[in-house]
Design a protein around this motif. Structure first.
Motif, mmCIF file in Angstrom:
data_model
loop_
_atom_site.group_PDB
_atom_site.id
_atom_site.type_symbol
_atom_site.label_atom_id
_atom_site.label_comp_id
_atom_site.label_asym_id
_atom_site.label_seq_id
_atom_site.Cartn_x
_atom_site.Cartn_y
_atom_site.Cartn_z
ATOM 1 N N ILE A 31 0.846 -0.991 0.043
ATOM 2 C CA ILE A 31 0.276 -0.261 -0.181
ATOM 3 C C ILE A 31 0.775 1.071 -0.190
ATOM 4 O O ILE A 31 0.734 2.503 -0.565
ATOM 5 N N ASN A 32 2.156 0.901 0.715
ATOM 6 C CA ASN A 32 2.641 2.103 0.957
ATOM 7 C C ASN A 32 3.002 2.824 -0.489
ATOM 8 O O ASN A 32 3.435 4.642 -1.027
ATOM 9 N N TYR A 33 3.313 1.536 -1.628
ATOM 10 C CA TYR A 33 4.506 2.259 -2.569
ATOM 11 C C TYR A 33 3.396 1.713 -3.713
ATOM 12 O O TYR A 33 3.683 2.772 -4.801
ATOM 13 N N SER A 34 1.633 1.977 -3.330
ATOM 14 C CA SER A 34 0.726 1.828 -4.321
ATOM 15 C C SER A 34 0.289 2.987 -4.540
ATOM 16 O O SER A 34 -0.691 3.557 -5.332
ATOM 17 N N ILE A 35 -0.098 3.770 -3.398
ATOM 18 C CA ILE A 35 -0.685 4.765 -2.985
ATOM 19 C C ILE A 35 -0.226 6.671 -3.478
ATOM 20 O O ILE A 35 -0.656 7.289 -3.320
ATOM 21 N N THR A 36 0.835 6.788 -3.515
ATOM 22 C CA THR A 36 1.346 7.805 -3.968
ATOM 23 C C THR A 36 0.835 8.531 -4.650
ATOM 24 O O THR A 36 0.693 9.412 -4.680
ATOM 25 N N PHE A 37 0.357 7.636 -6.252
ATOM 26 C CA PHE A 37 -0.521 8.417 -7.673
ATOM 27 C C PHE A 37 -1.700 9.622 -6.527
ATOM 28 O O PHE A 37 -1.822 10.744 -6.929
#
Length: 422
Positions: A340-346
């Motif tokens: 989730i930490n690397y998927s939510i950036t956008f």
């Protein structure tokens, strides 16, 4: 070709314990005495003592939640890369942003085989081809954790660049060095540092008498994992790639928020003394201060909450705790939170950065965007005060934050002026 370079061990006693009478030497070898089972077989004892709730946990976490998170992360990071390559997204910080999005995208892609393995093959696995078995035993965690480590280092470098932009505007840019060289060095050193994780697993070859074919099983390399080198290494890697970056990123973000708030306070006092400008600019200009605080605060908190469980997991995972259902719950949550930490950036970019949203809309050229942006630009030009100069300061998730400065020569001749991107 792989079988010629990599000879797997054939362990009849181990295969008998796992497969029983389906292997060539029968189950009797394993049933006579527990002394036949050395310590290096204990990582598979949990197969018969596994909590029945664990299978349902795997189905929900790796069968439903993980595909949804991976799909969202892949779409978001691809859109990130599209937006961050636009003409108005130039400069060292944007290069680090693109590297971060690339590392996050690759980490999510490598998480897909991991999720399939946990859902279908579980921890031990069963493969008839040595290629997928070799990848699972030696490359799965190495490639995934390597990309995650590169992403953490990119975010750390990005935060340092942002700190220099906001808190040290007179410093030389880029602060660390040429972005291309820095990215290359970080990638090489990170993957070298993760090389010892290749040897934490090993393959066992068993021949099934019913089919007269070989199958390959993965198990932990207990002898290697119990060495002093690996015991120190697994703690050190979490300190370098999890704990230290978390504290540095949180500390620098707090410093950035403090400096920016002080700058906004001076700007607010200067603008409010001019009644003609206070009415037109105060609500819109000072709203960016709240967005920046929410942006930096949310990224720091998310990074802390999503990365810390994985650091604990890597230092505590062992064969003895695998049968525990609470540990399996914690393990699944740690894996999902890190993704989730690397998927939510956008989605954070779109939520807090108006400039990023506008660039995204212009990139895809939606028909209702042009008139809206044109009207907004006209309003900003008509309301802009003639006695101030605007500086654009770059940060990793809010591409341009406009800070009003006075006409002091130090500000007017500084390194950040309107139209320049850090």
């Amino acid at each position: 070709m792989i079988t010629r370079l990599y000879n797997t061990e054939e362990d009849p006693v181990y295969c008998s314990f796992v497969w029983g009478a389906n292997v060539s030497n029968g189950r009797s070898h394993a049933a006579n005495s527990s002394a036949l089972y050395p310590d290096d077989m204990r990582d598979d004892w949990f197969a018969d003592a596994e909590d029945p709730r664990t299978e349902l946990l795997r189905q929900y976490c790796y069968g439903y939640f993980l595909p949804f998170i991976c799909a969202s992360g892949i779409i978001g990071n691809v859109l990130n890369l599209i937006v961050l390559t636009r003409r108005n997204m130039r400069g060292p910080s944007y290069i680090y942003m693109r590297a971060y999005s690339t590392a996050a995208l690759l980490a999510i892609v490598f998480a897909i085989p991991f999720g399939i393995r946990m859902l279908v093959h579980k921890d031990r696995g069963q493969w008839e081809e040595i290629g997928p078995a070799f990848y699972t035993a030696h490359l799965e965690l190495f490639l995934g954790n390597g990309c995650l480590g590169v992403g953490v280092m990119m975010l750390l470098v990005l935060t340092i660049e942002r700190y220099v932009s906001v808190c040290r505007p007179g410093a030389t840019r880029p602060a660390i060095g040429q972005p291309g060289v820095v990215i290359f060095i970080i990638c090489v050193l990170t993957f070298i540092f993760y090389l010892p994780s290749i040897f934490r697993g090993e393959l066992i070859k068993c021949m099934l008498t019913s089919k007269n074919v070989y199958v390959y099983l993965r198990r932990d390399n207990i002898i290697y994992q119990q060495t002093l080198f690996y015991s120190v290494y697994k703690v050190l890697v979490e300190i370098i790639f999890k704990i230290i970056p978390t504290f540095i990123i949180a500390g620098l973000n707090l410093r950035i928020m403090w400096v920016y708030r002080r700058t906004c306070a001076r700007r607010r006092q200067m603008v409010l003394t001019r009644a003609i400008y206070a009415k037109n600019e105060d609500p819109r200009k000072f709203a960016e201060e709240r967005r920046l605080f929410l942006l930096l605060g949310s990224t720091s908190i998310l990074f802390l909450l999503c990365i810390s469980p994985m650091a604990i997991l890597h230092m505590t995972i062992a064969s003895e705790v695998l049968p525990s259902f609470p540990f399996q719950v914690f393990r699944a949550l740690a894996n999902l939170l890190e993704l989730i930490n690397y998927s939510i950036t956008f989605y954070i970019y779109c939520l807090f950065s108006e400039d990023f949203r506008n660039t995204l809309l212009r990139t895809f050229n939606w028909p209702w965007v042009k008139s809206k942006l044109f009207r907004r630009q006209v309003d900003e030009v008509s309301a802009s005060p003639p006695a101030t100069a605007t500086a654009a300061v770059c940060n990793p998730v809010c591409p341009t934050i406009h800070i009003e400065h006075s006409n002091h020569p130090e500000h007017a001749n500084g390194p950040f002026r309107k139209g320049q991107y850090a």
